[in-house]
Design an enzyme around this catalytic site. Sequence first.
Site, PDB file in Angstrom:
ATOM      1  N   GLY A  69       0.813  -1.210   0.000  1.00  0.00           N
ATOM      2  CA  GLY A  69       0.000   0.000   0.000  1.00  0.00           C
ATOM      3  C   GLY A  69       0.848   1.262   0.000  1.00  0.00           C
ATOM      4  O   GLY A  69       0.492   2.268  -0.623  1.00  0.00           O
ATOM      5  N   ASN A 135      -7.269   3.829   9.495  1.00  0.00           N
ATOM      6  CA  ASN A 135      -6.631   2.675  10.120  1.00  0.00           C
ATOM      7  C   ASN A 135      -6.721   2.674  11.643  1.00  0.00           C
ATOM      8  O   ASN A 135      -6.710   1.630  12.267  1.00  0.00           O
ATOM      9  CB  ASN A 135      -5.162   2.572   9.686  1.00  0.00           C
ATOM     10  CG  ASN A 135      -4.453   3.906   9.707  1.00  0.00           C
ATOM     11  OD1 ASN A 135      -4.863   4.848   9.042  1.00  0.00           O
ATOM     12  ND2 ASN A 135      -3.395   3.998  10.480  1.00  0.00           N
ATOM     13  N   GLN A 163      -7.211  -0.080   4.285  1.00  0.00           N
ATOM     14  CA  GLN A 163      -7.951  -0.657   5.420  1.00  0.00           C
ATOM     15  C   GLN A 163      -9.371  -1.069   5.050  1.00  0.00           C
ATOM     16  O   GLN A 163      -9.942  -1.962   5.677  1.00  0.00           O
ATOM     17  CB  GLN A 163      -8.007   0.329   6.596  1.00  0.00           C
ATOM     18  CG  GLN A 163      -6.700   0.495   7.318  1.00  0.00           C
ATOM     19  CD  GLN A 163      -6.205  -0.773   8.002  1.00  0.00           C
ATOM     20  OE1 GLN A 163      -6.963  -1.724   8.251  1.00  0.00           O
ATOM     21  NE2 GLN A 163      -4.916  -0.825   8.307  1.00  0.00           N
ATOM     22  N   SER A 183      -3.715  -3.245  -0.420  1.00  0.00           N
ATOM     23  CA  SER A 183      -2.586  -4.026   0.082  1.00  0.00           C
ATOM     24  C   SER A 183      -3.045  -5.432   0.447  1.00  0.00           C
ATOM     25  O   SER A 183      -4.149  -5.624   0.968  1.00  0.00           O
ATOM     26  CB  SER A 183      -2.025  -3.303   1.306  1.00  0.00           C
ATOM     27  OG  SER A 183      -0.969  -4.037   1.854  1.00  0.00           O
ATOM     28  N   HIS A 185      -1.627  -7.712   2.684  1.00  0.00           N
ATOM     29  CA  HIS A 185      -1.508  -8.299   4.022  1.00  0.00           C
ATOM     30  C   HIS A 185      -2.591  -7.864   4.996  1.00  0.00           C
ATOM     31  O   HIS A 185      -2.615  -8.298   6.146  1.00  0.00           O
ATOM     32  CB  HIS A 185      -0.098  -8.079   4.609  1.00  0.00           C
ATOM     33  CG  HIS A 185       0.225  -6.677   5.027  1.00  0.00           C
ATOM     34  ND1 HIS A 185       0.417  -6.318   6.335  1.00  0.00           N
ATOM     35  CD2 HIS A 185       0.407  -5.546   4.314  1.00  0.00           C
ATOM     36  CE1 HIS A 185       0.725  -5.030   6.410  1.00  0.00           C
ATOM     37  NE2 HIS A 185       0.726  -4.537   5.189  1.00  0.00           N
ATOM     38  N   THR A 221      11.196  -7.590 -11.671  1.00  0.00           N
ATOM     39  CA  THR A 221      10.536  -8.893 -11.830  1.00  0.00           C
ATOM     40  C   THR A 221       9.451  -9.029 -10.771  1.00  0.00           C
ATOM     41  O   THR A 221       9.686  -8.755  -9.593  1.00  0.00           O
ATOM     42  CB  THR A 221      11.581 -10.027 -11.692  1.00  0.00           C
ATOM     43  OG1 THR A 221      12.617  -9.770 -12.637  1.00  0.00           O
ATOM     44  CG2 THR A 221      10.970 -11.390 -11.929  1.00  0.00           C
ATOM     45  N   CYS A 308       4.315   3.571  15.406  1.00  0.00           N
ATOM     46  CA  CYS A 308       5.016   3.776  14.141  1.00  0.00           C
ATOM     47  C   CYS A 308       5.907   2.574  13.864  1.00  0.00           C
ATOM     48  O   CYS A 308       5.939   1.624  14.637  1.00  0.00           O
ATOM     49  CB  CYS A 308       5.792   5.082  14.149  1.00  0.00           C
ATOM     50  SG  CYS A 308       7.149   5.073  15.304  1.00  0.00           S
TER      51      CYS A 308
HETATM   52  N1  PLP Z   1      -2.527   2.939   4.173  1.00  0.00           N
HETATM   53  C1  PLP Z   1      -3.160   2.550   5.286  1.00  0.00           C
HETATM   54  C2  PLP Z   1      -4.477   3.182   5.625  1.00  0.00           C
HETATM   55  C3  PLP Z   1      -2.619   1.574   6.118  1.00  0.00           C
HETATM   56  O1  PLP Z   1      -3.267   1.215   7.226  1.00  0.00           O
HETATM   57  C4  PLP Z   1      -1.370   1.006   5.752  1.00  0.00           C
HETATM   58  C5  PLP Z   1      -0.731  -0.010   6.622  1.00  0.00           C
HETATM   59  O2  PLP Z   1      -0.947  -0.050   7.806  1.00  0.00           O
HETATM   60  C6  PLP Z   1      -0.750   1.429   4.564  1.00  0.00           C
HETATM   61  C7  PLP Z   1      -1.352   2.392   3.796  1.00  0.00           C
HETATM   62  C8  PLP Z   1       0.553   0.837   4.115  1.00  0.00           C
HETATM   63  O3  PLP Z   1       0.353  -0.411   3.504  1.00  0.00           O
HETATM   64  P1  PLP Z   1       1.576  -1.432   3.371  1.00  0.00           P
HETATM   65  O4  PLP Z   1       1.866  -1.954   4.735  1.00  0.00           O
HETATM   66  O5  PLP Z   1       1.066  -2.502   2.444  1.00  0.00           O
HETATM   67  O6  PLP Z   1       2.716  -0.693   2.763  1.00  0.00           O
END
Ligand code: PLP
Length: 369
Positions: A69, A135, A163, A183, A185, A221, A308
């Site tokens: 993300g 988030n 999120q 994203s 994960h 790649t 963080c």
């Molecule tokens: N944006 C939001 C709202 C998120 O909560 C997060 C990750 O916590 C990200 C972006 C970043 O995503 P990634 O961990 O895949 O880089």
Amino acid sequence: MSIYLDYNATTPLRDEVKKEMLDIMGPPLNASSVHSFGRQAKTHLENARTSISNFVNANSDQIIFTSGGTEANSMIMQIFKRPLISSIEHDAVIASSKNPNFIDVDSNGLVKIDDLEVKIKKFNPDIISVMWANNETGVIQPIKDIVKIAKKYKVYVHCDAVQALGKIDINFKASGLNSLAISSHKIGGPVGVGALIVDDPYNLNPIILGGGQERGHRSGTENLIGIVGFGSAARKIFLDNTEINNIMSLQKKFEKLIKSKLPNIKIFGENVPRLPNTTCVYMPHMNADAQVIAMDLEGFSVSAGSACSSGKVKSSHVLEAMGAKWASNKSIRISSGWQNTKNDLEKLAQFYVELYKRTESKEKEIINA
Ligand code: PLP
């Protein structure tokens, strides 16, 4: 084993995802190769792309795979010169925006639509970025209204849906957005994979240059095993969205339980649309990092919304923007997911109330001493 309630940070890898990833692990799989191994890799890559495009209702050629993300957000934000972003964006958006101006949010964490219009007129932005769901609090933004205003002034609109994905319906075509970051994960796929979805991929300025993969938009790649896992997680949720109802009822029950014992408890964004799995809650007599440690010692993995990357808890810019500076380092985030049970959330509620009361009476003792 601790009970994991930090799904907004990352999620466990789903069993079916792990199986699909393991199934393709081993052979040499470079999707750019012409031989049969390469063609096989290409098929896996495009199948994953199709799964993701079905999941978010986008065309598959609008999907550009990234490392997550953060990269998806950065890829877009770095192009523009006059960004106007909400004051509660994730650091991935804030840090990659050049001299951003900010749209205010109200005390519930919702973007102020009138302020959006005022700031558009004042700053003449070339991009607006508002996240779909926050988030830390889970508060869901009125994306339709935001897009409507942005279109009125012909401004590009980007949305960080990292999120929101998998927790509420995301329909890229119907949204009217120009771009969207997602994203893997956060939905039970592996870490290190994400995607940028763009209405017009030919209008991009790639930030990673090289071999011209992803139709020249993102060289390198492809992380094929990760991408296959991402596609698998997307397919699982697309085909069966029942788990989210279960998560919602557990989370609601948790909130009801703590509210029944602590009627004055502050849950952020309580009365506005919110992700079904997220509760950001304030405890007046204990710092967030101490709460997280106390929870951990008791066997619950939760987080301070504002942790963080170093693991340090910083004061939450989201709660500050909501006018709740007083709570910005005393609130934790509980975010549940598909592996949680009724028992997990009941146990957590019981301990939360106990901890709250314990810290409250300690505070009273200190005052009376
Ligand atoms: N944006 C939001 C709202 C998120 O909560 C997060 C990750 O916590 C990200 C972006 C970043 O995503 P990634 O961990 O895949 O880089």
